[in-house]
Design a protein around this motif. Structure first.
Motif, mmCIF file in Angstrom:
data_model
loop_
_atom_site.group_PDB
_atom_site.id
_atom_site.type_symbol
_atom_site.label_atom_id
_atom_site.label_comp_id
_atom_site.label_asym_id
_atom_site.label_seq_id
_atom_site.Cartn_x
_atom_site.Cartn_y
_atom_site.Cartn_z
ATOM 1 N N THR A 43 2.433 -0.082 9.911
ATOM 2 C CA THR A 43 1.502 -1.050 9.309
ATOM 3 C C THR A 43 2.084 -1.689 8.049
ATOM 4 O OG1 THR A 43 0.373 0.668 8.029
ATOM 5 C CG2 THR A 43 -0.541 0.129 10.206
ATOM 6 N N LYS A 63 0.666 5.155 0.924
ATOM 7 C CA LYS A 63 -0.097 6.244 1.530
ATOM 8 C C LYS A 63 0.589 7.544 1.151
ATOM 9 C CE LYS A 63 -2.779 3.723 4.318
ATOM 10 N NZ LYS A 63 -4.188 3.835 4.488
ATOM 11 N N GLU A 64 -0.176 8.630 1.125
ATOM 12 C CA GLU A 64 0.407 9.932 0.795
ATOM 13 C C GLU A 64 0.124 10.911 1.910
ATOM 14 O OE1 GLU A 64 -0.946 11.714 -2.841
ATOM 15 O OE2 GLU A 64 0.652 13.216 -2.797
ATOM 16 N N ILE A 65 1.129 11.709 2.242
ATOM 17 C CA ILE A 65 0.957 12.769 3.234
ATOM 18 C C ILE A 65 1.551 14.038 2.634
ATOM 19 C CG2 ILE A 65 3.068 12.369 4.526
ATOM 20 C CD1 ILE A 65 0.367 12.656 6.730
ATOM 21 N N PHE A 82 1.702 4.804 9.459
ATOM 22 C CA PHE A 82 1.645 4.152 8.148
ATOM 23 C C PHE A 82 2.804 3.177 7.988
ATOM 24 C CE2 PHE A 82 -0.469 8.213 6.350
ATOM 25 C CZ PHE A 82 -1.700 7.799 6.809
ATOM 26 N N ALA A 136 3.084 0.026 5.192
ATOM 27 C CA ALA A 136 2.792 0.750 3.953
ATOM 28 C C ALA A 136 3.960 1.666 3.589
ATOM 29 C CB ALA A 136 1.526 1.587 4.118
ATOM 30 N N HIS A 181 1.505 10.458 11.824
ATOM 31 C CA HIS A 181 0.749 9.711 10.812
ATOM 32 C C HIS A 181 1.702 8.872 9.951
ATOM 33 C CE1 HIS A 181 -2.970 11.560 11.867
ATOM 34 N NE2 HIS A 181 -2.651 12.755 11.413
ATOM 35 N N LYS A 208 1.749 15.230 11.642
ATOM 36 C CA LYS A 208 1.901 14.525 10.360
ATOM 37 C C LYS A 208 3.016 13.488 10.432
ATOM 38 C CE LYS A 208 -0.298 17.873 7.482
ATOM 39 N NZ LYS A 208 -0.572 18.114 6.100
ATOM 40 N N VAL A 249 5.171 5.305 2.099
ATOM 41 C CA VAL A 249 4.592 6.636 2.256
ATOM 42 C C VAL A 249 5.200 7.563 1.214
ATOM 43 C CG1 VAL A 249 4.202 8.568 3.818
ATOM 44 C CG2 VAL A 249 4.314 6.259 4.734
ATOM 45 N N GLU A 262 0.843 -1.178 0.000
ATOM 46 C CA GLU A 262 0.000 0.000 0.000
ATOM 47 C C GLU A 262 0.886 1.237 0.000
ATOM 48 O OE1 GLU A 262 -4.151 0.961 2.316
ATOM 49 O OE2 GLU A 262 -2.653 -0.305 3.267
#
Length: 191
Positions: free
Chosen positions: A97, A71-73, A94, A99, A90, A87, A101, A69
């Motif tokens: 888990t 994710k984007e931040i 991520f 993922a 976060h 942030k 980023v 996966e």
């Protein structure tokens, strides 16, 4: 054509009419297995059952695959320290888990003249996540954005799964963390 029986035994070279008759007698299907062979190879089988079992095997294989996966931040060059910390939290979640980023710094207007500010934020983030993450794609300018991709480090991810395989991630209770207290800013003018 060369014929293979329902039990997998070689029957031998037979005519196509004879092969079709044998399949109908057994109430099964005649399936061409190797059309380019000389003579072509056919097999007597229950094709519906074959397709069903193949689909089950493919479904099991998909279950065992791991989905990666991304994710984007998004950050801004003039980010407040508290917003940065939130942030960053976060991003840590991520990464824990498993993922990847994608970290994006968005520039507006005159901020484009100072892209080094965005680079500093990305370098600071990488420094803060030392040991937890590795840089997969170095920061690069993409129009008005600066983009970097980080992935969970293999050592940390493996150690975390080995340490607590059956436990869920614990979240701190409200008010349980420590907050930095700062004195209120007052300006007194003497006069």
């Amino acid at each position: 054509m060369r014929l293979v029986g329902a039990d997998g035994a070689q029957i031998g070279v037979v005519s196509s009419q004879d092969a079709l008759r044998r399949a109908q007698d057994l109430d099964l299907d005649l399936v061409e297995v190797a059309p380019l062979a000389n003579p072509p190879v056919c097999r007597i089988m229950d094709y519906g059952k074959f397709k069903y079992e193949r689909d089950i095997r493919q479904k099991e294989a998909r279950k065992k695959q791991s989905k990666i996966e991304v994710k984007e931040i998004k950050f801004r060059p003039k980010i407040d320290p508290h917003d940065y910390a939130t942030k960053k939290g976060h991003v840590e979640r991520f990464l824990r888990t498993g993922a990847r980023v994608k970290v994006t710094i968005m520039f507006r207007g005159r901020e484009m003249a100072h892209t080094e500010l965005g680079r500093r934020i990305l370098d600071r983030l990488v420094g803060d996540l030392e040991g937890l993450a590795t840089v997969e794609a170095t920061p690069k300018q993409d129009g008005r954005n600066m983009v970097m991709v980080i992935a969970p480090s293999k050592k940390h991810h493996a150690a975390e799964h080995a340490a607590a395989p059956g436990t869920r991630e614990q979240r701190p209770q409200a008010g349980a963390g420590t907050l930095e207290q700062s004195a209120p800013a007052t300006s007194a003018t003497e006069g």
